[in-house]
Design a protein around this motif. Structure first.
Motif, short mmCIF file in Angstrom:
data_model
loop_
_atom_site.label_atom_id
_atom_site.label_comp_id
_atom_site.label_asym_id
_atom_site.label_seq_id
_atom_site.Cartn_x
_atom_site.Cartn_y
_atom_site.Cartn_z
N GLU A 108 0.61 -1.08 -0.43
CA GLU A 108 0.80 -0.15 0.50
C GLU A 108 1.44 1.18 -0.07
O GLU A 108 2.39 1.18 0.31
N LEU A 109 0.05 2.84 -0.62
CA LEU A 109 1.13 3.37 -0.49
C LEU A 109 1.31 4.10 0.96
O LEU A 109 0.47 4.20 1.38
N LEU A 110 2.65 4.21 1.42
CA LEU A 110 2.61 4.53 2.61
C LEU A 110 3.93 5.81 2.65
O LEU A 110 4.96 5.90 2.01
N ASP A 111 3.55 6.69 3.18
CA ASP A 111 4.46 7.08 3.96
C ASP A 111 5.43 6.88 5.15
O ASP A 111 4.95 6.93 5.99
N ILE A 112 6.26 6.43 4.45
CA ILE A 112 7.83 6.22 5.71
C ILE A 112 7.83 7.20 7.18
O ILE A 112 7.72 6.37 7.79
N GLY A 113 7.89 8.47 6.38
CA GLY A 113 8.24 9.11 7.67
C GLY A 113 7.11 9.16 8.77
O GLY A 113 7.07 8.87 9.92
N ALA A 114 5.49 9.32 8.44
CA ALA A 114 4.77 9.13 8.83
C ALA A 114 4.70 8.10 9.78
O ALA A 114 4.49 7.60 11.42
N ALA A 115 5.19 6.99 8.64
CA ALA A 115 5.14 5.62 9.81
C ALA A 115 5.58 5.50 11.08
O ALA A 115 5.43 4.58 11.84
N VAL A 116 6.67 5.41 10.22
CA VAL A 116 7.89 5.77 11.96
C VAL A 116 7.29 5.95 13.00
O VAL A 116 7.45 5.88 14.27
N ALA A 117 6.77 7.63 12.78
CA ALA A 117 6.74 8.76 13.21
C ALA A 117 5.41 7.54 14.70
O ALA A 117 5.17 7.88 15.76
N GLU A 118 3.92 6.87 13.60
CA GLU A 118 3.42 6.14 14.50
C GLU A 118 3.85 4.98 15.26
O GLU A 118 2.99 5.00 16.36
N ILE A 119 4.36 4.03 14.79
CA ILE A 119 5.36 3.62 15.17
C ILE A 119 5.97 3.48 16.46
O ILE A 119 6.63 2.76 17.28
N ALA A 120 6.85 4.43 16.11
CA ALA A 120 7.79 5.74 17.57
C ALA A 120 7.08 5.40 19.34
O ALA A 120 7.74 4.58 19.77
N GLU A 121 6.11 5.48 19.72
CA GLU A 121 5.31 4.89 20.91
C GLU A 121 5.30 3.59 21.28
O GLU A 121 6.51 3.02 22.08
N MET A 122 5.19 2.70 20.21
CA MET A 122 5.34 1.07 20.26
C MET A 122 6.88 1.10 20.99
O MET A 122 7.11 -0.25 21.67
N VAL A 123 7.17 1.49 19.51
CA VAL A 123 8.84 0.95 19.68
C VAL A 123 9.49 1.13 21.07
O VAL A 123 10.45 0.54 21.74
N GLN A 124 9.35 2.97 21.53
CA GLN A 124 9.18 2.90 22.80
C GLN A 124 9.86 2.68 24.18
O GLN A 124 10.25 1.86 25.48
N THR A 125 8.57 1.31 23.97
CA THR A 125 7.85 0.76 24.94
C THR A 125 8.72 -0.68 24.95
O THR A 125 9.11 -0.92 25.93
N LEU A 126 8.35 -0.84 23.46
CA LEU A 126 9.60 -2.24 23.66
C LEU A 126 11.27 -1.90 24.07
O LEU A 126 11.62 -3.13 25.31
N ILE A 127 11.92 -1.24 23.72
CA ILE A 127 13.18 -0.88 23.82
C ILE A 127 13.06 -0.50 25.82
O ILE A 127 14.47 -0.56 26.19
N GLY A 128 12.14 0.33 26.19
CA GLY A 128 12.09 0.32 27.61
C GLY A 128 12.76 2.20 27.84
O GLY A 128 13.48 2.55 26.82
N ALA A 129 12.30 2.38 29.18
CA ALA A 129 12.94 4.50 29.29
C ALA A 129 14.26 4.31 29.38
O ALA A 129 14.72 5.41 29.49
N SER A 130 14.74 2.89 30.09
CA SER A 130 16.66 3.42 29.98
C SER A 130 17.13 3.90 28.49
O SER A 130 17.98 4.27 28.45
N VAL A 131 16.68 3.39 27.25
CA VAL A 131 17.19 4.10 26.16
C VAL A 131 16.16 5.26 25.63
O VAL A 131 15.10 5.00 25.43
N THR A 132 17.29 5.79 25.01
CA THR A 132 16.25 7.33 24.78
C THR A 132 16.13 6.93 22.99
O THR A 132 17.11 6.52 22.77
N LEU A 133 15.25 6.91 22.80
CA LEU A 133 14.68 7.03 21.27
C LEU A 133 14.67 8.30 20.81
O LEU A 133 13.73 9.30 20.89
N HIS A 134 15.37 8.75 19.55
CA HIS A 134 15.07 9.28 18.69
C HIS A 134 14.96 9.37 17.40
O HIS A 134 15.18 8.56 16.68
#
Length: 697
Positions: free
Chosen positions: A395-421
């Motif tokens: 499907e046609l996907l805005d990759i930048g927007a898709a990464v931003a949307e999944i960022a919250e879940m990624v932060q949960t997976l990697i834990g609070a001790s890892v800083t995500l940018h």
């Protein structure tokens, strides 16, 4: 235990069955014109000669048989070929003095001694020979044994030979080893001389078991090797049943092999024989029929069998451990998720059955079932992706927007001790990819980064345009419009020796229980299937950078795609040829199409569907077909339809289709099962609209 090999006797002229199994050596014998030869045609050769020649041709060792005590007509097996060099084409049946004219003076005294009953074995005998490798100084081990007929007359000579050049040259480089070799050779020569002084049959010196089985199935004679290998003195075995020592599990095949040999064939088989101490030894046998008896040679292969079995067991244990580790990682989470989903569905169904349920609650419970079914379908798709059996749904996907949307879940997976940018451009970065697979790939990279940082550090995800895919893993670089998604960690890095293997399935550097070794395999599989690739840069102790490359879609193409999907809100009476082999799904799809304003005709297999089109293809506006069907599958059927009716739109549907998983770019629209009514309407609407516009052009 292997079954006896089939005989080749049926492929030979009558009377030449004794040549069976000789391979290229048999061909040389058959190719010679024997009419003027002193031995005469092979059919007339003496039985003793035929038996001896049969043993020679079927021996895995390099052997020579010289027949006729005076002329020494030269016969040899295929293993002996390399030694003959240019003599190979004419040596078969030629007197030995002509075949080895340059060595005859050296060989003649040895032959005379052998015929006189003084059989000898020569170890590392130097010989300058013209072989297939040219003239060279070579070393050989020879043993000579005379062959006597029933009256004790000399009729031939057996010669076993083995080239020892490589060992002799290696031993010469080591002075101490050379001295030891001299001592061993001298001792061996004394032993051979002592043992062969009283022997008049060639098998007495063999390290392999040799036995003659009488017509009644009992041992008539055995050689001394039985003592060395199985612990029995020859006198203990004479007269016992030939199958008495066979392991019970191997008895059936041994009976078959013995019967085959007694009937005139030459079986090769393996059995376990009981040692005198009660244990068993593996023996590899070849048996040959004589006039009335059976002659067999058995080689001790216990060590080789045990080594092969140990290797097989170790390989199976490793494979099973890898599989169980992967399954263990999946099973708990999958069972938990599915049970949660089933709890919601089951509870909602029970609540819907209450007679006093209000319309608002009824709608809420129906919506809960619908949402849960969608989540279950997504979970099933992730499992298929794990197995690489999921057909991608680009499907046609805005990759930048898709990464931003999944960022919250990624932060949960990697834990609070890892800083995500997350760093993504403000303008759309469009790619045509499977959203679920893209998200899974990003999560896999993030989890690997977290583990590499031991749960503490900084993780950066950068989205940017790229003008090429660089040269990777030996493949040339590709220029074009691409997007790059780079995941950078400041963890321990990857060791140089592990770096070439990280994308291999089940390869992992993590501790047991912390990884399946499938994460990066999924990522590269998704990248390749999407028309891209992935690169990695790492240095031990200085972090790792993974860059995922995906083909970029222009804004103009994206806009055209959005316009193409517009179409009438319902079917407006369009006629659908529905191909579905499952009755329940076919009934549901028919009802759904009717509700959407389509007319439909159901065919339960591809052959019936093609027949309907051949009768009247003009009445159909679209074909809607399942992929997995008995006989001709949906992709094959759709390809046939497209060849015959290129303007007729086709939509495929499947819940699992390895054909599409291997190559989703067959050019057909794909609707995943389970699909909703809205999804069915949208896909059919778009396909009919695009077809109409193409016909208008």
């Amino acid at each position: 235990m292997t079954d006896p090999s089939p005989t080749m006797a049926d492929d030979l002229p009558p009377g030449l069955g004794f040549l069976a199994g000789g391979g290229a050596a048999t061909k040389l014998i058959l190719a010679r014109d024997w009419r003027d030869h002193p031995l005469g045609p092979p059919q007339t050769w003496p039985s003793a000669f035929k038996t001896a020649l049969s043993l020679l041709l079927n021996s895995p060792e390099s052997m020579i048989l010289c027949w006729d005590a005076d002329e020494l007509f030269f016969f040899f097996n295929e293993t002996y070929f390399p030694l003959l060099g240019p003599r190979l084409d004419w040596a078969m049946g030629t007197p030995m003095r002509e075949v080895w004219a340059d060595a005859w003076e050296q060989a003649r005294p040895i032959v005379d001694d052998a015929f006189a009953g003084r059989s000898q074995r020569f170890v590392d005998l130097p010989w300058k020979l013209a072989t297939d490798r040219g003239a060279a100084d070579t070393w050989w081990s020879f043993s000579y044994s005379r062959v006597l007929d029933d009256l004790g007359a000399r009729v031939g000579l057996f010669i076993f030979t083995n080239e020892t050049t490589q060992r002799v040259l290696a031993d010469r480089a080591l002075t101490e080893s050379r001295a030891e070799l001299v001592r061993l050779n001298a001792d061996l020569a004394r032993q051979v001389a002592e043992r062969t002084a009283e022997r008049d049959r060639m098998w007495n010196a063999s390290p392999d078991l040799m036995v003659v089985v009488a017509p009644d199935g009992r041992y008539r004679s055995v050689n001394p090797a039985w003592t060395d290998i199985l612990g029995y003195a020859p006198g203990e075995l004479i007269g016992i049943d030939a199958l008495a020592l066979v392991h019970p599990d191997d008895l059936t095949s041994a009976v078959v092999a013995l019967a085959a040999a007694q009937s005139g064939t030459m079986p090769t088989f393996e059995t376990r024989f009981r040692h005198r101490d009660g244990s068993y030894r593996w023996l590899q046998w070849v048996a040959a029929p004589g006039e009335t008896e059976v002659f067999a040679i058995g080689r001790h292969v216990t060590d080789a069998k045990e080594a092969a079995d140990q290797l097989r067991r170790t390989t199976e244990q490793l494979s099973q451990a890898q599989k169980m580790e992967a399954i263990g990682q999946l099973t708990g989470g999958v069972a938990h998720d599915f049970n949660n989903l089933l709890t919601i569905i089951r509870g909602s169904v029970e609540l819907l059955r209450r007679p006093d349920l209000s319309p608002e609650k009824r709608d809420r419970y129906v919506e809960a079932i619908s949402d849960t079914a969608t989540r279950a379908a997504k979970l099933t798709g992730q499992l298929l992706a794990f197995a690489r059996r999921q057909a991608l749904t680009p499907e046609l996907l805005d990759i930048g927007a898709a990464v931003a949307e999944i960022a919250e879940m990624v932060q949960t997976l990697i834990g609070a001790s890892v800083t995500l940018h997350v760093d993504a451009p403000s303008t759309p970065c469009l790619a045509e990819v499977d959203r679920s697979q893209f998200e899974t790939a990003l999560v896999n990279l993030a989890i690997n980064a977290r583990d590499a940082m031991d749960g503490q550090g900084t993780l950066r995800i950068i989205v940017s345009p790229a003008t090429e895919i660089p040269s990777l893993r030996g493949h040339h670089g590709i220029s074009g419009e691409f997007l790059s998604v780079t995941v950078i960690d400041d963890g321990a890095g990857i060791a140089p020796d592990a770096l070439p293997h990280i994308f291999e399935p089940f390869f992992t550097t993590k501790e047991v229980g912390r990884g399946t070794g499938l994460g990066l395999s999924q990522v590269i599989g998704f990248a390749k299937q999407s028309g891209g690739d992935i690169s990695v840069a790492s240095e031990s102790g200085h972090g790792t950078s993974f860059t995922l490359y995906l083909p970029r879609v222009s804004e103009g193409r994206a806009a055209a795609s959005r316009i193409e999907d517009d179409g009438p809100a319902d079917g407006q009476g369009a006629y659908v040829l529905l191909i579905e082999d499952n009755d329940e799904v076919g009934q549901f799809a028919t009802a759904a199409l009717n509700e959407l304003g389509y007319r439909s005709l159901l065919a339960t297999n591809a052959i019936d569907a093609l027949a309907l089109l051949e009768t009247d293809a003009a009445r159909f506006d679209i074909v809607f077909s399942d992929v997995v069907m008995p006989g001709m599958n949906g992709v094959e059927c759709a390809t046939r339809i497209r060849e015959s009716y290129p303007t007729l739109p086709i939509v495929l549907t499947s819940g699992y289709a390895h054909v599409l998983a291997e190559n989703w770019q067959h050019g057909f629209e794909l609707l995943h099962k389970p699909y909703s009514i809205e999804q069915l309407s949208r896909v059919l609407r778009g396909a009919v609209a695009r077809s109409a516009r193409l016909r208008g052009r």
